[in-house]
Write an enzyme that holds these catalytic residues in place. Structure first.
Site, PDB file in Angstrom:
ATOM      1  N   ALA A  17     105.753  18.278  62.507  1.00 37.08           N
ATOM      2  CA  ALA A  17     107.217  18.396  62.560  1.00 37.08           C
ATOM      3  C   ALA A  17     107.859  17.006  62.535  1.00 37.08           C
ATOM      4  CB  ALA A  17     107.641  19.163  63.809  1.00 37.08           C
ATOM      5  N   GLY A  18     107.362  16.106  63.381  1.00 38.43           N
ATOM      6  CA  GLY A  18     107.927  14.759  63.444  1.00 38.43           C
ATOM      7  C   GLY A  18     107.703  13.997  62.145  1.00 38.43           C
ATOM      8  N   PHE A 117      94.945  37.026  56.981  1.00 40.86           N
ATOM      9  CA  PHE A 117      95.173  36.550  58.336  1.00 40.86           C
ATOM     10  C   PHE A 117      95.856  37.663  59.113  1.00 40.86           C
ATOM     11  CE2 PHE A 117      95.236  32.707  60.954  1.00 40.86           C
ATOM     12  CZ  PHE A 117      94.285  31.948  60.306  1.00 40.86           C
ATOM     13  N   ASP A 218     106.289  17.397  77.430  1.00 45.11           N
ATOM     14  CA  ASP A 218     107.224  16.410  77.997  1.00 45.11           C
ATOM     15  C   ASP A 218     108.646  16.556  77.439  1.00 45.11           C
ATOM     16  OD1 ASP A 218     104.815  15.562  78.988  1.00 45.11           O
ATOM     17  OD2 ASP A 218     104.674  13.788  77.716  1.00 45.11           O
ATOM     18  N   GLN A 237     101.668  32.718  73.820  1.00 44.57           N
ATOM     19  CA  GLN A 237     100.667  33.420  73.020  1.00 44.57           C
ATOM     20  C   GLN A 237      99.242  33.116  73.485  1.00 44.57           C
ATOM     21  OE1 GLN A 237      99.767  32.528  68.603  1.00 44.57           O
ATOM     22  NE2 GLN A 237     100.726  34.528  68.623  1.00 44.57           N
ATOM     23  N   HIS A 239      95.580  33.470  72.245  1.00 38.60           N
ATOM     24  CA  HIS A 239      94.802  33.757  71.039  1.00 38.60           C
ATOM     25  C   HIS A 239      93.571  34.527  71.474  1.00 38.60           C
ATOM     26  CE1 HIS A 239      92.498  33.220  67.405  1.00 38.60           C
ATOM     27  NE2 HIS A 239      93.502  32.601  66.815  1.00 38.60           N
ATOM     28  N   LEU A 249      89.263  26.897  70.213  1.00 39.29           N
ATOM     29  CA  LEU A 249      89.642  27.980  69.308  1.00 39.29           C
ATOM     30  C   LEU A 249      88.589  28.311  68.256  1.00 39.29           C
ATOM     31  CD1 LEU A 249      92.218  29.709  68.683  1.00 39.29           C
ATOM     32  CD2 LEU A 249      92.556  28.165  66.775  1.00 39.29           C
ATOM     33  N   GLU A 252      91.496  32.517  63.621  1.00 37.07           N
ATOM     34  CA  GLU A 252      91.633  33.873  63.108  1.00 37.07           C
ATOM     35  C   GLU A 252      91.047  33.982  61.693  1.00 37.07           C
ATOM     36  OE1 GLU A 252      95.314  35.591  64.600  1.00 37.07           O
ATOM     37  OE2 GLU A 252      95.782  35.908  62.490  1.00 37.07           O
ATOM     38  N   ARG A 283      98.121  38.868  67.185  1.00 36.68           N
ATOM     39  CA  ARG A 283      97.311  38.294  68.265  1.00 36.68           C
ATOM     40  C   ARG A 283      97.527  38.951  69.617  1.00 36.68           C
ATOM     41  NH1 ARG A 283      98.006  32.074  66.215  1.00 36.68           N
ATOM     42  NH2 ARG A 283      96.544  32.371  64.497  1.00 36.68           N
ATOM     43  N   HIS A 349      97.390  29.613  73.648  1.00 30.70           N
ATOM     44  CA  HIS A 349      97.339  28.976  72.339  1.00 30.70           C
ATOM     45  C   HIS A 349      98.666  28.390  71.878  1.00 30.70           C
ATOM     46  CE1 HIS A 349      95.826  28.229  68.362  1.00 30.70           C
ATOM     47  NE2 HIS A 349      96.666  29.051  67.800  1.00 30.70           N
ATOM     48  N   ARG A 390     104.032  34.871  67.695  1.00 33.51           N
ATOM     49  CA  ARG A 390     103.940  34.201  66.396  1.00 33.51           C
ATOM     50  C   ARG A 390     102.778  34.750  65.565  1.00 33.51           C
ATOM     51  NH1 ARG A 390     100.840  30.091  64.286  1.00 33.51           N
ATOM     52  NH2 ARG A 390      99.901  29.433  66.249  1.00 33.51           N
TER      53      ARG A 390
HETATM   54  C1  LIG Z   1      93.349  24.656  67.937  1.00 38.01           C
HETATM   55  C2  LIG Z   1      94.622  25.072  67.241  1.00 38.01           C
HETATM   56  C3  LIG Z   1      94.581  25.616  65.976  1.00 38.01           C
HETATM   57  C4  LIG Z   1      95.756  25.990  65.324  1.00 38.01           C
HETATM   58  N1  LIG Z   1      95.688  26.523  64.069  1.00 38.01           N
HETATM   59  C5  LIG Z   1      96.835  26.819  63.410  1.00 38.01           C
HETATM   60  C6  LIG Z   1      96.812  27.290  62.068  1.00 38.01           C
HETATM   61  O1  LIG Z   1      95.758  27.414  61.449  1.00 38.01           O
HETATM   62  N2  LIG Z   1      97.978  27.582  61.460  1.00 38.01           N
HETATM   63  C7  LIG Z   1      99.182  27.448  62.097  1.00 38.01           C
HETATM   64  O2  LIG Z   1     100.214  27.721  61.482  1.00 38.01           O
HETATM   65  N3  LIG Z   1      99.242  26.969  63.357  1.00 38.01           N
HETATM   66  C8  LIG Z   1      98.103  26.660  64.026  1.00 38.01           C
HETATM   67  N4  LIG Z   1      98.174  26.186  65.313  1.00 38.01           N
HETATM   68  C9  LIG Z   1      99.486  25.886  65.897  1.00 38.01           C
HETATM   69  C10 LIG Z   1      99.998  24.559  65.381  1.00 38.01           C
HETATM   70  O3  LIG Z   1      98.935  23.720  65.067  1.00 38.01           O
HETATM   71  C11 LIG Z   1     100.902  23.870  66.379  1.00 38.01           C
HETATM   72  O4  LIG Z   1     101.894  24.743  66.804  1.00 38.01           O
HETATM   73  C12 LIG Z   1     101.545  22.660  65.730  1.00 38.01           C
HETATM   74  O5  LIG Z   1     100.567  21.799  65.217  1.00 38.01           O
HETATM   75  C13 LIG Z   1     102.499  21.877  66.620  1.00 38.01           C
HETATM   76  O6  LIG Z   1     102.988  20.808  65.854  1.00 38.01           O
HETATM   77  P1  LIG Z   1     104.137  19.838  66.335  1.00 38.01           P
HETATM   78  O7  LIG Z   1     104.474  18.949  65.192  1.00 38.01           O
HETATM   79  O8  LIG Z   1     105.215  20.617  66.953  1.00 38.01           O
HETATM   80  O9  LIG Z   1     103.447  19.003  67.501  1.00 38.01           O
HETATM   81  P2  LIG Z   1     101.947  18.398  67.708  1.00 38.01           P
HETATM   82  O10 LIG Z   1     101.154  18.359  66.474  1.00 38.01           O
HETATM   83  O11 LIG Z   1     101.379  19.121  68.889  1.00 38.01           O
HETATM   84  O12 LIG Z   1     102.288  16.943  68.106  1.00 38.01           O
HETATM   85  C14 LIG Z   1     103.025  16.601  69.265  1.00 38.01           C
HETATM   86  C15 LIG Z   1     103.376  15.160  69.147  1.00 38.01           C
HETATM   87  O13 LIG Z   1     104.237  14.795  70.199  1.00 38.01           O
HETATM   88  C16 LIG Z   1     103.803  13.592  70.772  1.00 38.01           C
HETATM   89  N5  LIG Z   1     104.257  13.577  72.162  1.00 38.01           N
HETATM   90  C17 LIG Z   1     104.152  14.535  73.099  1.00 38.01           C
HETATM   91  N6  LIG Z   1     104.718  14.133  74.244  1.00 38.01           N
HETATM   92  C18 LIG Z   1     105.204  12.898  74.018  1.00 38.01           C
HETATM   93  C19 LIG Z   1     105.883  11.939  74.801  1.00 38.01           C
HETATM   94  N7  LIG Z   1     106.195  12.186  76.065  1.00 38.01           N
HETATM   95  N8  LIG Z   1     106.204  10.755  74.256  1.00 38.01           N
HETATM   96  C20 LIG Z   1     105.876  10.467  72.970  1.00 38.01           C
HETATM   97  N9  LIG Z   1     105.242  11.347  72.176  1.00 38.01           N
HETATM   98  C21 LIG Z   1     104.911  12.536  72.696  1.00 38.01           C
HETATM   99  C22 LIG Z   1     102.307  13.603  70.624  1.00 38.01           C
HETATM  100  O14 LIG Z   1     101.788  12.294  70.667  1.00 38.01           O
HETATM  101  C23 LIG Z   1     102.173  14.220  69.239  1.00 38.01           C
HETATM  102  O15 LIG Z   1     102.326  13.242  68.252  1.00 38.01           O
HETATM  103  C24 LIG Z   1      96.992  25.808  65.972  1.00 38.01           C
HETATM  104  C25 LIG Z   1      97.045  25.252  67.240  1.00 38.01           C
HETATM  105  C26 LIG Z   1      95.870  24.905  67.879  1.00 38.01           C
HETATM  106  C27 LIG Z   1      95.970  24.326  69.274  1.00 38.01           C
END
Ligand SMILES: Cc1cc2nc3c(=O)[nH]c(=O)nc-3n(C[C@H](O)[C@H](O)[C@H](O)COP(=O)(O)OP(=O)(O)OC[C@H]3O[C@@H](n4cnc5c(N)ncnc54)[C@H](O)[C@@H]3O)c2cc1C
Length: 576
Positions: A17-18, A117, A218, A237, A239, A249, A252, A283, A349, A390
């Site tokens: 996302a970021g 899926f 955070d 959720q 899983h 994990l 799926e 799920r 999850h 989800r």
């Molecule tokens: C094992 C696993 C498998 C998955 N498989 C799938 C899949 O196949 N398909 C699917 O659609 N989804 C899947 N998901 C869900 C999906 O991966 C996550 O929901 C998603 O990656 C979250 O992305 P994000 O960009 O929101 O944050 P993240 O990728 O979780 O990143 C969070 C970021 O925030 C930063 N951060 C956090 N707190 C702070 C702070 N206080 N100060 C500075 N930086 C901070 C971290 O350093 C990191 O860079 C899976 C999740 C898991 C755990």
């Protein structure tokens, strides 16, 4: 003393996302990307199964069917205007990733390969459809690396291994953050016209989780502490297939490729719970089915796990399509999944809830008005496309679709915005908090309180919940918060890489969110999606077809209802 930085925009978090937001703003705004872990170690890199888009490469598919599945999967709490944006934009988003260099698996004719899926169906629920685009079982890893490469190429200013520990708000306008540099122990003040939170999920609130250590929520906790609301926090959720005892994990995709869940008697029990799509039901349905089998004494050897059977898939297919998870199972359990079934149990999850936003990533207050200067996207946000539960592969899609939209909105709006002056002594509250913790030489270690919280949340706020259990857990969590405030101490009080201090600060986030989850769960007296109340087993559209908002109101916690957007699909009972 603290270092000061000024940028147009600060993006906190470098998961997908970021990163996607940063790519969109590059060249148009001066952006700082702050991340607690090195960007490519973000949890997005752990995503295994895939990203959903109705490309129709394997069989006919359409964005309307994808939208229907998303709404139905979310048990009708999904905001349908946002789900339409998500599913309509999915095809473009996946081709965009392909063009940026993501190495998706391919069909012999060169098109992107797709697989089945959970909850993905054709023709509004008729039968499973292959909609998940994937790169073996490391889809998140390849997208994360590609987007990070794109950020480096575009010269995004990255601040790695800095944790944001406070949000700076002046007269209701968010104007920066305070961050702690782990390498030096120094505080940094970032002054910006807008802050975007992309800090991911908070599975670490629970004992058994598939989430990484950094997922302590955070960003969401900071928003709440500053009096802004969090939405739909009761929807957590689980899983169905975490490795027994570890929570790691098993995607799926394993069931998408034909894996089958079996109980002690060897029965394919999902035939009873979801006769049409069986092991590929959503799920929440599969997790509850597993728990029901265990409660009925049909867990393996009467214990608290069932088997995921992949033995019939064959060595070659496992090596080609599910190589990472096969290696996890070999390493952690000493089992070859081609020869023996895998012991699994539900694992925490994904958080459906988070910071409420509109479809442009603008964070919203209790009245639904945009909070000046604050954006959010990804798992820490709630837009809400996942509703009460989800669907697999919809999170990666959410990240790139809404990360991009937030970036685009910032690129258009921020140039004409003013820099709001910082509050005086911006970093003083954080410094005081840290000094108090560091001064103590005895007390309780953060890890002890964290474990007690995780155990309590798992036991009383997991797959099944009751009023009594939630009340009890709330009492425990509030007690732990008090102990955390008064008693936490550190073994190491130095400046450099003080991971003890990191754990203490993260514990504050986790305990804040645990309380919000419990308050939200207690106020929803029905069962919907992932929120399953044994004392209120039915969905109650009459009284609860609305989002929940939880916010701090002085010393109290307020709960409010927010309408759901229903544009195309009227709520129907969930049948599988
Ligand atoms: C094992 C696993 C498998 C998955 N498989 C799938 C899949 O196949 N398909 C699917 O659609 N989804 C899947 N998901 C869900 C999906 O991966 C996550 O929901 C998603 O990656 C979250 O992305 P994000 O960009 O929101 O944050 P993240 O990728 O979780 O990143 C969070 C970021 O925030 C930063 N951060 C956090 N707190 C702070 C702070 N206080 N100060 C500075 N930086 C901070 C971290 O350093 C990191 O860079 C899976 C999740 C898991 C755990």
């Amino acid at each position: 003393m603290s270092e000061k930085h000024t940028h147009d925009v600060v993006i906190v978090g470098s998961g997908l996302a970021g990163l996607r937001a940063a790519v969109e703003t590059a060249g148009r705004l001066d952006v700082a990307l702050i991340s607690k872990v090195f960007p490519t170690r973000s949890h997005s890199g752990a995503a295994q199964g895939g990203i959903a888009a109705a490309l129709g490469n394997e069989e006919p598919d359409s964005w309307e069917w994808h939208m229907f599945d998303t709404v139905k999967g979310g048990d009708y709490l999904t905001d349908q205007d946002a789900a339409e944006v998500l599913t309509r934009d999915a095809v473009r988003a996946v081709y965009e990733l392909e063009h940026m260099g993501v190495p998706f698996n391919r069909n012999p004719n060169g098109t992107i390969a797709q697989r089945a899926f959970g909850g993905h169906t054709r023709n509004f629920g008729e039968a499973p459809v292959k909609r998940a685009c994937y790169a073996a079982d490391r889809t998140g890893r390849v997208i994360l690396d590609t987007l990070y490469g794109q950020c480096v190429q575009r010269g995004i200013h990255v601040y790695p291994e800095l944790s944001v520990v406070d949000l700076l708000v002046r007269d209701g306008v968010v104007c920066g953050v305070v961050a702690l540099d782990w390498a030096t122990g120094a505080l940094h003040v970032f002054h910006a016209k807008a802050v975007m939170l992309a800090t991911g999920g908070f599975g670490k609130v629970f004992k058994t989780t598939s989430n990484c250590f950094a997922n302590t929520g955070d960003g969401a906790a900071l928003v709440f502490r500053h009096g802004f609301p969090l939405q739909d926090m009761e929807f957590v959720q689980f899983h169905p297939t975490g490795i027994y005892g570890l929570g790691v994990l098993i995607s799926e995709a394993a069931r998408g490729e034909g894996g089958i869940l079996r109980n002690r008697l060897g029965e394919r029990f999902m035939e009873r719970y979801a006769p049409t799509i069986k092991d590929l039901a959503a799920r929440d349905v599969v997790s509850r089915a597993i728990m029901s089998e265990i409660r009925a004494g049909r867990g393996i050897d009467g214990r608290d796990f069932v088997y995921l059977d992949l033995t019939h898939l064959g060595k070659e297919r496992l090596a080609e399509r599910l190589s990472d998870i096969s290696s996890f199972v070999r390493i952690y359990l000493g089992i070859d999944p081609a020869e023996a079934p895998i012991p699994v149990q539900p694992t925490c999850h994904y958080m459906m809830g988070g910071i409420p936003t509109d479809v442009d990533g603008r964070a919203l207050d209790v009245q639904g008005r945009p909070i000046a200067g604050l954006y959010a996207a990804g798992e820490c946000a709630c837009v809400s496309v996942h509703g009460a539960n989800r669907l697999g592969c919809n999170s990666l899609l959410d990240l790139v679709v809404f990360g991009r939209r937030a970036g685009r909105h910032m690129a258009a709006q921020v140039p004409s915005m003013d820099l709001t002056p910082l509050p005086s002594q911006a970093e003083a509250p954080v410094r005081e908090r840290m000094e108090k913790i560091k001064e103590r030489t005895t007390g309780v270690r953060p890890a002890v309180l964290r474990e007690r919280m995780q155990q309590e949340m798992m036991e009383r706020c997991g797959v099944y919940r009751t009023r009594e259990g939630l009340d009890k857990a709330l009492e425990t969590v509030r007690g732990l918060q008090e102990e955390c405030r008064r008693n936490v101490f550190l073994d190491y009080r130095g400046e450099r890489y003080n991971t003890d201090l990191m754990e203490a600060l993260e514990l504050e986030s986790l305990l804040t969110l645990a309380e919000v989850i419990l308050v939200s769960a207690a106020s929803r007296r029905e069962s919907r999606g992932a929120h399953s109340r044994e004392d209120y087993p039915d969905r109650d559209d009459q009284n609860f077809l609305h989002h929940s908002l939880v916010y701090r109101d002085g010393d109290k916690i307020g709960v409010a209802a927010k309408p759901v957007s229903i544009t195309r699909f009227e709520p129907k009972p969930r049948v599988y």
